[in-house]
Design a protein around this motif. Structure first.
Motif, PDB file in Angstrom:
ATOM      1  N   THR A 175       5.590 -43.342  -6.948  1.00 17.04           N
ATOM      2  CA  THR A 175       6.484 -44.012  -5.985  1.00 17.04           C
ATOM      3  C   THR A 175       7.733 -44.521  -6.700  1.00 17.04           C
ATOM      4  O   THR A 175       8.860 -44.342  -6.232  1.00 17.04           O
ATOM      5  CB  THR A 175       5.743 -45.191  -5.306  1.00 17.04           C
ATOM      6  N   TRP A 176       7.515 -45.154  -7.851  1.00 20.23           N
ATOM      7  CA  TRP A 176       8.677 -45.687  -8.590  1.00 20.23           C
ATOM      8  C   TRP A 176       9.571 -44.553  -9.123  1.00 20.23           C
ATOM      9  O   TRP A 176      10.796 -44.676  -9.084  1.00 20.23           O
ATOM     10  CB  TRP A 176       8.195 -46.578  -9.745  1.00 20.23           C
TER      11      TRP A 176
ATOM     12  N   GLU B 177      10.080 -41.715  -7.780  1.00 20.88           N
ATOM     13  CA  GLU B 177      10.821 -41.210  -6.628  1.00 20.88           C
ATOM     14  C   GLU B 177      11.939 -42.185  -6.234  1.00 20.88           C
ATOM     15  O   GLU B 177      13.073 -41.770  -6.010  1.00 20.88           O
ATOM     16  CB  GLU B 177       9.849 -41.017  -5.460  1.00 20.88           C
ATOM     17  N   GLU B 178      11.599 -43.458  -6.198  1.00 24.49           N
ATOM     18  CA  GLU B 178      12.597 -44.474  -5.817  1.00 24.49           C
ATOM     19  C   GLU B 178      13.819 -44.428  -6.724  1.00 24.49           C
ATOM     20  O   GLU B 178      14.926 -44.707  -6.294  1.00 24.49           O
ATOM     21  CB  GLU B 178      11.981 -45.883  -5.931  1.00 24.49           C
ATOM     22  N   HIS B 179      13.607 -44.087  -7.985  1.00 19.14           N
ATOM     23  CA  HIS B 179      14.713 -44.098  -8.941  1.00 19.14           C
ATOM     24  C   HIS B 179      15.251 -42.702  -9.235  1.00 19.14           C
ATOM     25  O   HIS B 179      16.034 -42.519 -10.171  1.00 19.14           O
ATOM     26  CB  HIS B 179      14.277 -44.804 -10.236  1.00 19.14           C
TER      27      HIS B 179
ATOM     28  N   PRO C  11      11.069 -51.765 -12.192  1.00 13.57           N
ATOM     29  CA  PRO C  11      10.860 -51.329 -10.810  1.00 13.57           C
ATOM     30  C   PRO C  11      10.655 -52.503  -9.851  1.00 13.57           C
ATOM     31  O   PRO C  11      10.492 -53.643 -10.298  1.00 13.57           O
ATOM     32  CB  PRO C  11       9.588 -50.499 -10.917  1.00 13.57           C
ATOM     33  N   ASP C  12      10.651 -52.204  -8.563  1.00 10.82           N
ATOM     34  CA  ASP C  12      10.478 -53.226  -7.522  1.00 10.82           C
ATOM     35  C   ASP C  12       8.988 -53.595  -7.410  1.00 10.82           C
ATOM     36  O   ASP C  12       8.194 -52.857  -6.826  1.00 10.82           O
ATOM     37  CB  ASP C  12      11.005 -52.678  -6.187  1.00 10.82           C
TER      38      ASP C  12
ATOM     39  N   LYS D 132       7.688 -55.078  -3.575  1.00 12.82           N
ATOM     40  CA  LYS D 132       7.426 -54.041  -2.567  1.00 12.82           C
ATOM     41  C   LYS D 132       6.133 -53.288  -2.917  1.00 12.82           C
ATOM     42  O   LYS D 132       5.346 -52.927  -2.045  1.00 12.82           O
ATOM     43  CB  LYS D 132       8.626 -53.073  -2.530  1.00 12.82           C
TER      44      LYS D 132
END
Ligand code: ATR
Length: 275
Positions: free
Chosen positions: A23-24, A26-28, A255-256, A259
């Motif tokens: 997920t991280w 992909e987010e970045h 990372p976030d 969330k």
């Protein structure tokens, strides 16, 4: 070229780390994959050789390999050296470097809630997890740590190592109102049942009560603490922050975490509450 990362363990099928790191990535917009690999103890050395041959960029290690991976690594950071256990490996361009982000992950997840470092901390348990957290609390500047444990000798040993105090389980129950932070690190509560490591009858309302277990999300310890109007923290925060520290070692990016705590809480069937 696409990079790859992994988590190795036995068992490994239920690890939430692939979901978190993918997920991280992909987010970045990072072109990388994170793969769970089932490695039996007898295959650890061969598996590490294979991962190196295939140019892995970093990996996590879970049970039962956290200690047995140590002799194969080229370098250890202080967190891993103190514990002689490793949960994260990164490649620094020349060497595979081991670190242990569990204790710092726990402390970071707690500090988000503005916990005052001068509060009296009661650490329940004196095993490997407790030791990692105790050392990280010291590094972070917590000044007053008391250890309690079923086997009192282990509580005494850990307290001596970190310059803290030790009390028996019974004494901790009697003096519970003194503590502003309770940290539950034993495996009591992992199994089903209503077991509590200590009685919480005398806990003060407003005390921070943290459990490192995240499955179940609410252990009997946290349930009781909630009834007593404590501020409760489950183990999802520790899990996410240990991963976030690893992610930063691999990518340089923070990372976030908030969330991700929400996503994982929901994945585990819980409802996210930001307290
Ligand atoms: P970990 O690496 O997860 O900390 P560990 O090193 O085996 O695992 O430590 C387990 C901790 O849980 C210890 O503090 C242990 O207490 P003892 O030192 O007395 O064994 C504690 N623990 C496990 N089962 C327990 C139980 N039924 N009641 C109380 N404490 C328990």
């Amino acid at each position: 070229m696409k990079k790859w990362y992994a988590v190795i363990g036995d068992p490994i099928a239920h690890s939430l780390s692939p979901f978190m790191h993918d997920t991280w990535f992909e987010e970045h917009g990072i072109d990388a994959a994170y793969i769970p690999i089932h490695v039996e103890p007898s295959q650890l050395e061969k598996s590490f050789e294979a991962m190196k041959t295939l140019s892995i960029s970093g990996f996590n290690i879970t049970l039962p390999h956290k200690q047995s991976i140590v002799p194969f690594l080229h370098k250890l950071e202080e967190s891993a050296m103190q514990m002689n256990t490793v949960n994260t490996v990164h490649y620094d361009g020349k060497k595979f470097v081991g670190s242990n982000t569990d204790g710092d992950g726990f402390v970071q997840s707690m500090l988000v809630h503005q916990v005052d470092k001068t509060k009296k901390v009661l650490l329940i348990g004196a095993g490997g997890a407790a030791r990692g957290i105790a050392l990280a609390l010291k590094r972070a500047g917590f000044t007053d740590i008391t250890v309690t444990n079923r086997t009192f000798r282990r509580a005494e040993e850990l307290a001596a190592e970190i310059g803290g105090s030790s009390v028996t389980l019974t004494e901790s129950e009697e003096r519970l109102a003194e503590f502003g932070v309770l940290i539950q690190t034993t495996s009591v509560g992992l199994a089903t049942g209503e077991a509590l490591p200590i009685s919480l009858d005398r806990v003060q309302a407003g005390t921070i009560a943290a459990d490192i277990i995240y499955n179940p999300l609410e252990t009997p310890f946290l349930k009781k603490a909630e009834e007593k109007n404590c501020v409760t923290l489950n183990g999802v925060g520790m899990f996410v922050y240990q991963g976030a520290i690893a992610f930063e070692k691999w990518t340089g990016i923070q990372p976030d975490t908030e969330k991700m705590i929400q996503l994982i809480t929901e994945k585990l069937g819980g409802t996210y509450v930001n307290n």
